[in-house]
Design an enzyme around this catalytic site. Structure first.
Site, short mmCIF file in Angstrom:
data_model
loop_
_atom_site.label_atom_id
_atom_site.label_comp_id
_atom_site.label_asym_id
_atom_site.label_seq_id
_atom_site.Cartn_x
_atom_site.Cartn_y
_atom_site.Cartn_z
N ASP A 18 0.86 -1.19 0.00
CA ASP A 18 0.00 0.00 0.00
C ASP A 18 0.89 1.24 0.00
OD1 ASP A 18 -2.23 1.57 0.12
OD2 ASP A 18 -2.61 1.27 2.25
N ARG A 60 -1.19 15.71 8.91
CA ARG A 60 -2.01 14.95 9.85
C ARG A 60 -1.66 15.27 11.30
NH1 ARG A 60 -2.44 8.83 7.26
NH2 ARG A 60 -2.83 9.47 5.11
N ASP A 120 -3.22 2.75 -5.97
CA ASP A 120 -2.10 2.79 -5.03
C ASP A 120 -1.96 1.55 -4.16
OD1 ASP A 120 -4.36 3.17 -3.55
OD2 ASP A 120 -3.64 4.93 -2.46
N GLU A 121 -2.55 0.43 -4.55
CA GLU A 121 -2.36 -0.79 -3.76
C GLU A 121 -2.28 -2.01 -4.67
OE1 GLU A 121 -5.59 -1.91 -1.18
OE2 GLU A 121 -7.07 -0.92 -2.44
#
Length: 362
Positions: A18, A60, A120-121
């Site tokens: 991921d 974040r 994206d994985e």
């Protein structure tokens, strides 16, 4: 509904890779000045600063979340850089991210069967590569071990304090380990090397989960982010699922998960262990009942499909404030425009997805 597939009797080594805040990483590669500073990617709709679709780890820390609009994110983090998704023909153009994802896939596919699950994985079946390593160059014979492999997180292993690296080294190189754990150890070395190669060739970091099936590998890949990998030995599966919320399990995040919670009065996947397979089948049918029984035990026979293109792309549009769809006529007009768009640019999709509302006489 989920499909119950029994696991093969042969041990498999499956990895789920991921990418870490991938859209942000792609933009940071384009603009190196953004590296290390709070950054988020916003959709093309600029209402209230745009909707955040990817938030970097630096942002974040200030409480910025994907559920925010750009203006709200700036209040939480005044120094944040908001990068807009490219636009083509008035719509979001994700080609830059798709192409960057293809770069990563081309590297990962060098060592095993590769299934691109999204932009994206990626899932990897590394069973053959792990078996080859175990027979030709087993971990217990290695004189030097790459630092990235030693940074692995092994569920169920004491990894606190100064003994963490030593404990991981010992687990990876045990000569008395069973065959399944030895294969996972080989998988850990292979994935660590692939992640290093991805960083070297693309400048992107990624995280990974390594387990005996796709379900457990996906759960593990998000447990230690960014740029880390997590191993799930068979002995740690029960503890992993014991406290995992029902809604966190793939295919249980929607109506089925809500039904399971309400009907059976359970909160975690591990709570399902108290029900027999027959009991679950009585509630949800033979196939879904068996699938739930398997999930509670970490069993999944889903194969890694050889696919280098994503199976699906999500597409959505919000209509805030004055743009809101308030009448049936406005909805029909929108569907008509969509129909014409697909008829012009994607004829096969148009033929497959025609909708009764898309009637030019309406």
């Amino acid at each position: 509904m989920p499909v119950a597939r029994p696991e093969s009797s042969d041990a498999r080594v499956i990895a789920h890779v991921d990418m870490d805040c991938f859209y942000v990483q792609v933009e940071q590669r384009k603009q190196p000045a953004l590296r290390g500073v709070p950054t988020a990617v916003v959709q093309y709709n600029a209402w209230k600063g745009g909707g955040l679709i990817a938030v970097g780890y630096e942002a974040r820390k200030f409480g910025v979340k994907r559920s925010m609009r750009g203006d709200e994110a700036k209040k939480a983090c005044p120094e944040i850089h908001l990068v807009q998704v490219p636009v083509a023909r008035g719509k979001a153009d994700l080609n830059i991210y798709r192409n960057a994802g293809s770069e990563v896939v081309s590297i990962l596919s060098r060592r095993g069967r590769c299934e691109r699950a999204s932009i994206d994985e990626v899932y990897l079946d590394l069973t053959d590569a792990a078996e080859t390593m175990l027979s030709e160059n087993p971990p217990e014979t290695l004189e030097a071990i790459d630092e990235e492999a030693l940074k692995s997180h092994v569920l169920g292993l004491n990894q606190s304090g100064n003994e963490k690296v030593m404990n991981v080294r010992e687990w990876l190189c045990r000569s008395d380990a069973d065959h399944r754990d030895k294969l996972l150890a080989c998988g850990a070395f292979i994935v660590a090397a692939l992640r290093i190669q991805v960083l070297k060739e693309t400048e992107f970091t990624c995280s990974a989960g390594i387990a005996h099936n796709k379900m457990l590998a996906k759960l593990a890949s998000g447990m230690n982010k960014p740029a880390q990998q997590t191993i799930v030995p068979s002995s740690a599966v029960k503890e992993l699922l014991a406290s995992l919320p029902i809604k966190k399990m793939k295919q249980l995040g929607g109506k089925l998960g809500s039904s399971v919670q309400n009907d059976l009065h359970v909160h975690s996947v591990g709570d399902l262990l108290q029900f027999s397979e027959e009991k679950l089948q009585g509630h949800y049918g033979v196939n879904t009942g068996t699938w739930l029984w398997n999930v509670a035990r970490g069993i999944s026979g889903d194969e890694v499909e050889g696919r280098l293109l994503p199976k699906s792309h999500g597409c959505g549009k919000t209509f805030p404030g004055p743009q809101a769809l308030k009448t049936i006529a406005s909805v029909r007009f929108l569907l008509l425009i969509m129909s014409l768009h697909y008829r012009l640019f994607f004829p096969p999709v148009y033929m497959y997805c025609q909708c009764p509302f898309m009637d030019t006489n309406s």
